[in-house]
Design a protein around this motif. Structure first.
Motif, PDB file in Angstrom:
ATOM      1  N   ARG A   1       3.891   1.304   6.114  1.00 35.21           N
ATOM      2  CA  ARG A   1       4.140  -0.065   5.665  1.00 35.21           C
ATOM      3  C   ARG A   1       3.987  -0.128   4.166  1.00 35.21           C
ATOM      4  NH1 ARG A   1       0.414  -4.038   9.201  1.00 35.21           N
ATOM      5  NH2 ARG A   1       1.083  -3.409  11.276  1.00 35.21           N
ATOM      6  N   SER A   2       4.723  -1.049   3.551  1.00 36.90           N
ATOM      7  CA  SER A   2       4.599  -1.231   2.098  1.00 36.90           C
ATOM      8  C   SER A   2       3.618  -2.351   1.770  1.00 36.90           C
ATOM      9  CB  SER A   2       5.965  -1.571   1.497  1.00 36.90           C
ATOM     10  OG  SER A   2       6.424  -2.830   1.980  1.00 36.90           O
ATOM     11  N   TYR A   3       3.240  -3.126   2.798  1.00 39.45           N
ATOM     12  CA  TYR A   3       2.396  -4.312   2.594  1.00 39.45           C
ATOM     13  C   TYR A   3       2.994  -5.216   1.523  1.00 39.45           C
ATOM     14  CZ  TYR A   3      -1.056  -2.760   5.905  1.00 39.45           C
ATOM     15  OH  TYR A   3      -1.680  -2.388   7.087  1.00 39.45           O
ATOM     16  N   SER A   4       4.311  -5.390   1.612  1.00 39.41           N
ATOM     17  CA  SER A   4       5.005  -6.332   0.742  1.00 39.41           C
ATOM     18  C   SER A   4       6.070  -7.042   1.558  1.00 39.41           C
ATOM     19  CB  SER A   4       5.645  -5.618  -0.453  1.00 39.41           C
ATOM     20  OG  SER A   4       6.608  -4.684  -0.011  1.00 39.41           O
ATOM     21  N   ILE A   5       6.329  -8.302   1.215  1.00 38.58           N
ATOM     22  CA  ILE A   5       7.385  -9.059   1.884  1.00 38.58           C
ATOM     23  C   ILE A   5       8.328  -9.609   0.827  1.00 38.58           C
ATOM     24  CG2 ILE A   5       6.013  -9.652   3.905  1.00 38.58           C
ATOM     25  CD1 ILE A   5       5.472 -12.375   2.742  1.00 38.58           C
ATOM     26  N   GLY A   6       9.602  -9.640   1.168  1.00 35.92           N
ATOM     27  CA  GLY A   6      10.612 -10.160   0.253  1.00 35.92           C
ATOM     28  C   GLY A   6      10.873 -11.631   0.527  1.00 35.92           C
ATOM     29  N   VAL A   7      11.104 -12.374  -0.533  1.00 39.18           N
ATOM     30  CA  VAL A   7      11.437 -13.796  -0.422  1.00 39.18           C
ATOM     31  C   VAL A   7      12.739 -14.034  -1.179  1.00 39.18           C
ATOM     32  CG1 VAL A   7      10.711 -16.166  -0.881  1.00 39.18           C
ATOM     33  CG2 VAL A   7       8.999 -14.435  -0.289  1.00 39.18           C
ATOM     34  N   VAL A   8      13.715 -14.639  -0.508  1.00 40.80           N
ATOM     35  CA  VAL A   8      15.012 -14.916  -1.127  1.00 40.80           C
ATOM     36  C   VAL A   8      15.249 -16.424  -1.100  1.00 40.80           C
ATOM     37  CG1 VAL A   8      17.490 -14.480  -1.066  1.00 40.80           C
ATOM     38  CG2 VAL A   8      15.899 -12.684  -0.361  1.00 40.80           C
ATOM     39  N   VAL A   9      15.338 -17.024  -2.285  1.00 41.10           N
ATOM     40  CA  VAL A   9      15.583 -18.468  -2.409  1.00 41.10           C
ATOM     41  C   VAL A   9      16.707 -18.693  -3.410  1.00 41.10           C
ATOM     42  CG1 VAL A   9      13.209 -19.101  -1.820  1.00 41.10           C
ATOM     43  CG2 VAL A   9      13.841 -18.731  -4.224  1.00 41.10           C
TER      44      VAL A   9
ATOM     45  N   ASN B   1      15.944  -1.938   0.794  1.00 37.04           N
ATOM     46  CA  ASN B   1      15.887  -0.560   0.293  1.00 37.04           C
ATOM     47  C   ASN B   1      14.562  -0.252  -0.395  1.00 37.04           C
ATOM     48  OD1 ASN B   1      18.440   0.100   1.236  1.00 37.04           O
ATOM     49  ND2 ASN B   1      19.466  -0.560  -0.645  1.00 37.04           N
ATOM     50  N   ARG B   2      13.875  -1.296  -0.851  1.00 32.26           N
ATOM     51  CA  ARG B   2      12.543  -1.104  -1.436  1.00 32.26           C
ATOM     52  C   ARG B   2      11.460  -1.069  -0.352  1.00 32.26           C
ATOM     53  NH1 ARG B   2      11.144  -4.473  -6.749  1.00 32.26           N
ATOM     54  NH2 ARG B   2       9.328  -3.149  -6.480  1.00 32.26           N
ATOM     55  N   SER B   3      11.919  -1.096   0.894  1.00 37.05           N
ATOM     56  CA  SER B   3      11.025  -0.955   2.053  1.00 37.05           C
ATOM     57  C   SER B   3      10.028  -2.097   2.188  1.00 37.05           C
ATOM     58  CB  SER B   3      10.278   0.384   1.995  1.00 37.05           C
ATOM     59  OG  SER B   3      11.190   1.457   2.027  1.00 37.05           O
ATOM     60  N   VAL B   4      10.486  -3.336   1.936  1.00 40.66           N
ATOM     61  CA  VAL B   4       9.618  -4.467   2.262  1.00 40.66           C
ATOM     62  C   VAL B   4       9.416  -4.467   3.768  1.00 40.66           C
ATOM     63  CG1 VAL B   4      10.281  -5.888   0.266  1.00 40.66           C
ATOM     64  CG2 VAL B   4      11.587  -6.071   2.408  1.00 40.66           C
TER      65      VAL B   4
ATOM     66  N   GLN C   1      19.491  -6.206  12.990  1.00 36.66           N
ATOM     67  CA  GLN C   1      19.750  -5.218  14.040  1.00 36.66           C
ATOM     68  C   GLN C   1      19.083  -3.882  13.747  1.00 36.66           C
ATOM     69  OE1 GLN C   1      24.054  -5.223  14.165  1.00 36.66           O
ATOM     70  NE2 GLN C   1      24.129  -6.839  15.723  1.00 36.66           N
ATOM     71  N   GLN C   2      18.888  -3.591  12.462  1.00 39.70           N
ATOM     72  CA  GLN C   2      18.202  -2.352  12.067  1.00 39.70           C
ATOM     73  C   GLN C   2      16.688  -2.456  12.215  1.00 39.70           C
ATOM     74  OE1 GLN C   2      19.695  -1.786   8.086  1.00 39.70           O
ATOM     75  NE2 GLN C   2      21.594  -0.806   8.770  1.00 39.70           N
ATOM     76  N   GLY C   3      16.202  -3.649  12.594  1.00 38.02           N
ATOM     77  CA  GLY C   3      14.790  -3.801  12.891  1.00 38.02           C
ATOM     78  C   GLY C   3      13.957  -4.447  11.794  1.00 38.02           C
ATOM     79  N   LEU C   4      14.580  -4.933  10.723  1.00 36.35           N
ATOM     80  CA  LEU C   4      13.813  -5.596   9.670  1.00 36.35           C
ATOM     81  C   LEU C   4      13.419  -6.994  10.130  1.00 36.35           C
ATOM     82  CD1 LEU C   4      12.789  -5.469   6.682  1.00 36.35           C
ATOM     83  CD2 LEU C   4      14.911  -6.668   6.065  1.00 36.35           C
ATOM     84  N   PRO C   5      12.123  -7.301  10.180  1.00 37.86           N
ATOM     85  CA  PRO C   5      11.714  -8.663  10.557  1.00 37.86           C
ATOM     86  C   PRO C   5      12.216  -9.683   9.527  1.00 37.86           C
ATOM     87  CG  PRO C   5       9.873  -7.126  10.739  1.00 37.86           C
ATOM     88  CD  PRO C   5      10.962  -6.405  10.010  1.00 37.86           C
TER      89      PRO C   5
END
Length: 335
Positions: free
Chosen positions: A61-69, A116-119, A141-145
């Protein structure tokens, strides 16, 4: 040369095993509360920070989450991000924020870059231009939450959180009607967004309740979500140039509200049109012309979305049941 403190250093100082210290720092249930307290207090005392690279390699895990606004400067999204960060950081996650400026291409680039940064997961509010959702379907579909907030997408099965847009729009339109307005125009966001149809339905509900027929000529959509100033100016000018011009405008988003007010100030010297709309601005009472506003619980929405995403990330089993949380709005009359 800087040498960061390691779990081994803490274990040696406290005369504990490295596995015990590691579990205590993670809040493992198998470690006694007394031991957890000793380890956490010592870690805080020496300002210990876990090595994110080592952690991600070990736990995948990267222990990071992405936010897109669409825009961080937007009051609503700024407040929502505060809510996201309040949960994420308390759970040990970093937050990476990107802006689309309501552009579809920017949304595609940003989501793929974050993946790609593995969030570990993605929180997203759709851009005004987005009509093709293939990039999000593929990542899902690739499994990214993925969790959607505010501007949600029904076709992807996952958690979502939004406001009671229909009720908020109803309250704003009803306020204008009770002020004596009968020709109420509606300045709407991009037509395909979930919030657009919901808010238009609330507008129609209020008109129907008071026996006012819907006139589609009084509805104008801004397909760029207010990011294009000329588009908003032209929509407001269209209303003002009507032979039977509206006596009020219900505006359906934060950015559109400020754009509408600016256009009215430029084209409507008499200042004789009432305005009500969605806005989370903290200085709404200072705006001129005045704006009575539907306020969304942005901070709470951000918190809820982050909680939902982290629950997906940390689930040990495939999640098959999903929640769509609808948070209530409040209406603030500006007298």
């Amino acid at each position: 040369m800087f040498k960061p403190t390691t779990i081994k250093d803490i274990a040696k100082a406290l005369n504990l095993s490295t596995s015990t210290v590691s579990r205590a720092l993670r809040g493992g249930y198998e470690i006694s509360e007394d031991t957890k307290k000793i380890v956490l207090e010592y870690a805080e005392k020496i300002n210990f920070q876990r090595n994110p690279i080592a952690l991600s390699l070990r736990e995948r895990r990267s222990y990071s989450i992405g936010v897109v606004v669409c825009e961080v400067a937007n009051q609503f999204f700024s407040q929502a991000i505060d809510g996201i960060e309040s949960i994420a950081y308390s759970k040990g996650y970093h937050v990476i924020i990107s802006q689309t400026h309501d552009k579809y291409n920017r949304e595609v680039i940003n989501t793929e870059h974050l993946a790609n940064r593995s969030v570990d997961g993605l929180l997203i509010s759709l851009s005004a231009e987005t009509k093709d959702y293939a990039h999000l379907v593929r990542l899902h579909q690739q499994g990214l939450p993925i969790v959607f907030f505010d501007r949600i997408l029904d076709s992807i099965k996952t958690h979502k959180v939004t406001s009671n847009n229909r009720d908020g729009a109803f309250k704003a339109t009803e306020y204008l009607i009770k002020k004596g307005c009968r020709r109420i125009a509606h300045l709407a966001n991009a037509s395909q967004l979930s919030i657009t149809s919901e808010r238009k339905t609330g507008y129609e509900d209020a008109l129907g309740k008071y026996g006012i027929p819907l006139d589609e000529n009084l509805v104008r959509y801004c397909e760029y979500g207010g990011s294009n100033k000329q588009e908003v100016d032209e929509a407001v000018k269209y209303f003002l140039d009507m032979r039977d011009r509206p006596d009020a405008i219900f505006v359906a988003s934060d950015r559109l509200s400020t754009g509408c007010l600016a256009a009215l100030k430029k084209y409507n010297a008499k200042n004789n049109i009432l305005i009500a709309g969605f806005s989370n601005s903290d200085v709404v009472e200072l705006l001129n012309p005045s704006l009575s506003a539907v306020r969304q619980p942005a901070f709470e929405m951000g918190r809820k979305a982050a909680e939902m995403l982290i629950s997906l990330i940390e689930s040990k089993y495939p999640v098959e049941e999903f929640e769509t949380a609808i948070l209530e709005t409040t209406f603030h009359e500006n007298t």
